[in-house]
Write an enzyme that holds these catalytic residues in place. Structure first.
Site, PDB file in Angstrom:
ATOM      1  N   ASP A 167      38.809  51.671  37.722  1.00 46.77           N
ATOM      2  CA  ASP A 167      39.013  50.370  37.431  1.00 46.77           C
ATOM      3  C   ASP A 167      39.247  49.589  38.887  1.00 46.77           C
ATOM      4  OD1 ASP A 167      39.298  47.697  36.746  1.00 46.77           O
ATOM      5  OD2 ASP A 167      40.930  48.112  35.111  1.00 46.77           O
ATOM      6  N   TRP A 201      47.516  48.169  32.866  1.00 47.41           N
ATOM      7  CA  TRP A 201      46.982  46.977  32.231  1.00 47.41           C
ATOM      8  C   TRP A 201      47.035  47.066  30.907  1.00 47.41           C
ATOM      9  CZ3 TRP A 201      41.438  45.184  31.076  1.00 47.41           C
ATOM     10  CH2 TRP A 201      41.402  43.801  30.949  1.00 47.41           C
ATOM     11  N   ALA A 230      39.348  46.092  40.480  1.00 47.70           N
ATOM     12  CA  ALA A 230      39.186  44.940  40.181  1.00 47.70           C
ATOM     13  C   ALA A 230      39.878  43.892  40.965  1.00 47.70           C
ATOM     14  CB  ALA A 230      40.066  44.546  38.474  1.00 47.70           C
ATOM     15  N   LYS A 272      38.149  38.172  40.450  1.00 44.50           N
ATOM     16  CA  LYS A 272      39.152  37.677  41.340  1.00 44.50           C
ATOM     17  C   LYS A 272      38.510  37.536  42.799  1.00 44.50           C
ATOM     18  CE  LYS A 272      41.885  39.148  37.789  1.00 44.50           C
ATOM     19  NZ  LYS A 272      41.459  39.873  36.747  1.00 44.50           N
TER      20      LYS A 272
HETATM   21  C1  LMR Z   1      45.707  40.190  34.537  1.00 44.63           C
HETATM   22  O1  LMR Z   1      45.948  41.339  34.491  1.00 44.63           O
HETATM   23  O2  LMR Z   1      46.475  39.210  34.237  1.00 44.63           O
HETATM   24  C2  LMR Z   1      44.035  39.817  34.504  1.00 44.63           C
HETATM   25  O3  LMR Z   1      43.530  41.007  34.672  1.00 44.63           O
HETATM   26  C3  LMR Z   1      43.708  39.021  33.688  1.00 44.63           C
HETATM   27  C4  LMR Z   1      43.630  39.626  32.200  1.00 44.63           C
HETATM   28  O4  LMR Z   1      42.336  39.473  31.820  1.00 44.63           O
HETATM   29  O5  LMR Z   1      44.520  40.126  31.694  1.00 44.63           O
END
Ligand code: LMR
Length: 394
Positions: free
Chosen positions: A208, A127, A210, A243
Site C-alpha cells: 500500500d 491503517w 499512499a 495525498k
Molecule cells: C488517514 O489515514 O487518515 C487517511 O488515509 C484518510 C482515510 O481515509 O482514513
C-alpha cells in the site's frame, strides 16, 4: 428487510473528523484525518493540478466512457512513478481505481478469487480500514509485530519472527513508505531481507503506497516497493494519488499486479478489468487524467515536483521543531523519534486518557491511538502541541 441490518462499527478516523468539525472552539487543532494543510490551515489545490484542469477543460471534447481499466496512459504514467524500471512492463497488469482505498479493496477481492483460504498479514498497528475491508470481504487475517512502543521505531526482529508463521499463498500487506499510523519505516537492508523472505515463503506482497513523496522524496519513498517488486515473482501494489497530488475527493488510485510471465499477466489484467466491471464499471477519470497530464508534461511535472517538495520539507521542518520544543521542555531526548519518523504521521505513544485530555483541555484532535498528523501543524500550533504533550504527562 432493513430491520435485519446490524449497526456497523464506526471508523475512528471518520468519527474524529466529524467531532472536530462540531467543536466550536476557535483555537482547536486538527491532527486527525490524513489531509495536508498549509500554514494557514487550508488544503490547497496544487498549482499543477489547477493548471492541468484548465488545460483539460479547454481540450476535453467528450465525457464518454474510457476503458474499464481506466485510461492506459494513466496506468502507465502512475506505474512508472511508483516502479520506475524495476519491473519489465510485460509482467505488469494494472487498472485505475477510485482512490487508494478502492485499490486495496480490489486487491483483496482479487486475492479472494485466487486463493480464498489465504491469510492476510497486517502490521500491528496498521491503517484501521485495512482490517475493516478484509473482514468485510470475509478473508482471514493475522498480525505481525511492527512498532516498538518503547523506542517508537520498527521492531524488525519481532516482525520477522512473526512473519515466520506465514504459509505459502498467504498475503503480507506492507506500507510502501510513511507507515500509517506510526511514521516508522523499514531501512533499505530490511526491505531487501523482507523481499528475500517473501520469495522463500512463497507469500504474496500487497504494498500500500499512499504517501509517495511525503517522506524522503519521490524515488526514495518508492525504493522498498521497487526492491520487493523486482525480487518476487508476484506482487500487488495499491497506489493512491490523494495525498501527493492533493486530489482527495477525485478518488484517484491504481492497482498493479506483477506477474511471473506474460501468460499470467494477461490473466491478471483480465481479472482486474472484470473486477472493475463488477464493482463500478469504469473508474473515475477526472483525477486520473489530471495526474497523467502532470506526470507526462515536463512543465506541469516540474511545477508539481517543486510544490510536493515544499510540502515534504515543510513537514520535516515541523517534525524537527516539535522534537526540539519537546527536548527543551522535558530536558530529554524522549521525543527525538518525531524527527526520525517520516510521512504525515507519528505515533506519539500517549495513552487514550492522555489523548482525551489533550482534546478536552487543549482542543487538540489526534486519533485515539495517539497518531498525530504532522501536516496539520504550523509554527504556532507546534508550541501549543508541545505544551499540551507535557501537560498531559506523555
Ligand atoms: C488517514 O489515514 O487518515 C487517511 O488515509 C484518510 C482515510 O481515509 O482514513
Amino acid at each position: 428487510m432493513f430491520e435485519h441490518l446490524k449497526a456497523q462499527p464506526q471508523d475512528k478516523i471518520m468519527a474524529l473528523m466529524i467531532a472536530f468539525r462540531e467543536d466550536t472552539r476557535d483555537n482547536k487543532v486538527d491532527l486527525g484525518v490524513g489531509v495536508y494543510k498549509d500554514p494557514t490551515g487550508n488544503t490547497p489545490v496544487m498549482k499543477a493540478v489547477k493548471n492541468a484542469e484548465k488545460q483539460l477543460w479547454e481540450a476535453e471534447t467528450t465525457k464518454s466512457y474510457t476503458a474499464l481499466g481506466g485510461d492506459p496512459a494513466f496506468v502507465k504514467a502512475l506505474s512508472t512513478l511508483v516502479l520506475a524500471d524495476s519491473v519489465d512492463e510485460a509482467r505488469l497488469a494494472g487498472a485505475a481505481q477510485p482512490g487508494g482505498t478502492g485499490a486495496i479493496h480490489q486487491a483483496i477481492e482479487l486475492v479472494k478469487m485466487a486463493n480464498p483460504g489465504a491469510t492476510i498479514w497486517l502490521s500491528a498497528p496498521t491503517w484501521p480500514n485495512h482490517p475493516s475491508i478484509i473482514k468485510h470481504l470475509g478473508m482471514k487475517m493475522a498480525e505481525y509485530r511492527y512498532f516498538d512502543n518503547d523506542s517508537r521505531a520498527v521492531d524488525f526482529a519481532g516482525m520477522m519472527a512473526d512473519l515466520g508463521n506465514v504459509t505459502t499463498g498467504d498475503v503480507v500487506l506492507l506500507h510502501g513508505c510513511c507507515h500509517n499510523p506510526t511514521g516508522a519505516n523499514l531501512t533499505t537492508a530490511e526491505w531487501e531481507e523482507v523481499a528475500d523472505f517473501l520469495v522463500k515463503k512463497g507469500a504474496l506482497p500487497l504494498i500500500d503506497i499512499a504517501y509517495q513523496g511525503f517522506g524522503d522524496g519521490l524515488d526514495a519513498d518508492a525504493e522498498g516497493t521497487r526492491i520487493v517488486c523486482s525480487t518476487v515473482p508476484e506482487a500487488l501494489v495499491a497506489a493512491s494519488c490523494s495525498k501527493n497530488f492533493g486530489v482527495y475527493r477525485e478518488r484517484t488510485g491504481l492497482l498493479l499486479a506483477v506477474s511471473p510471465d506474460e501468460e499470467k499477466q494477461k490473466l491478471a489484467q483480465q481479472n482486474l478489468t472484470h473486477l472493475n466491471r463488477q464493482n463500478f464499471s469504469f473508474p473515475p477519470d477526472h483525477g486520473a487524467r489530471v495526474v497523467q497530464m502532470i506526470l507526462t508534461d515536463p512543465a506541469l511535472r516540474q511545477e508539481w515536483e517543486t510544490e510536493l517538495e515544499e510540502v515534504r520539507t515543510g513537514m520535516l521542518r515541523l517534525r524537527k521543531s516539535l522534537a526540539d520544543g519537546l527536548r527543551q521542555r522535558t530536558n530529554s531526548d524522549n521525543f527525538d523519534f518525531i524527527a526520525d519518523h517520516r510521512g504525515m504521521f507519528s505515533r506519539l505513544g500517549a495513552t487514550p486518557e492522555q489523548v482525551e485530555h489533550m482534546r478536552e483541555k487543549h482542543g487538540i484532535y489526534m486519533v485515539g491511538d495517539s497518531r498525530m498528523n504532522i501536516a496539520g501543524l504550523n509554527d504556532k500550533t507546534v508550541d501549543i502541541l508541545a505544551d499540551a504533550i507535557v501537560d498531559a504527562g506523555v
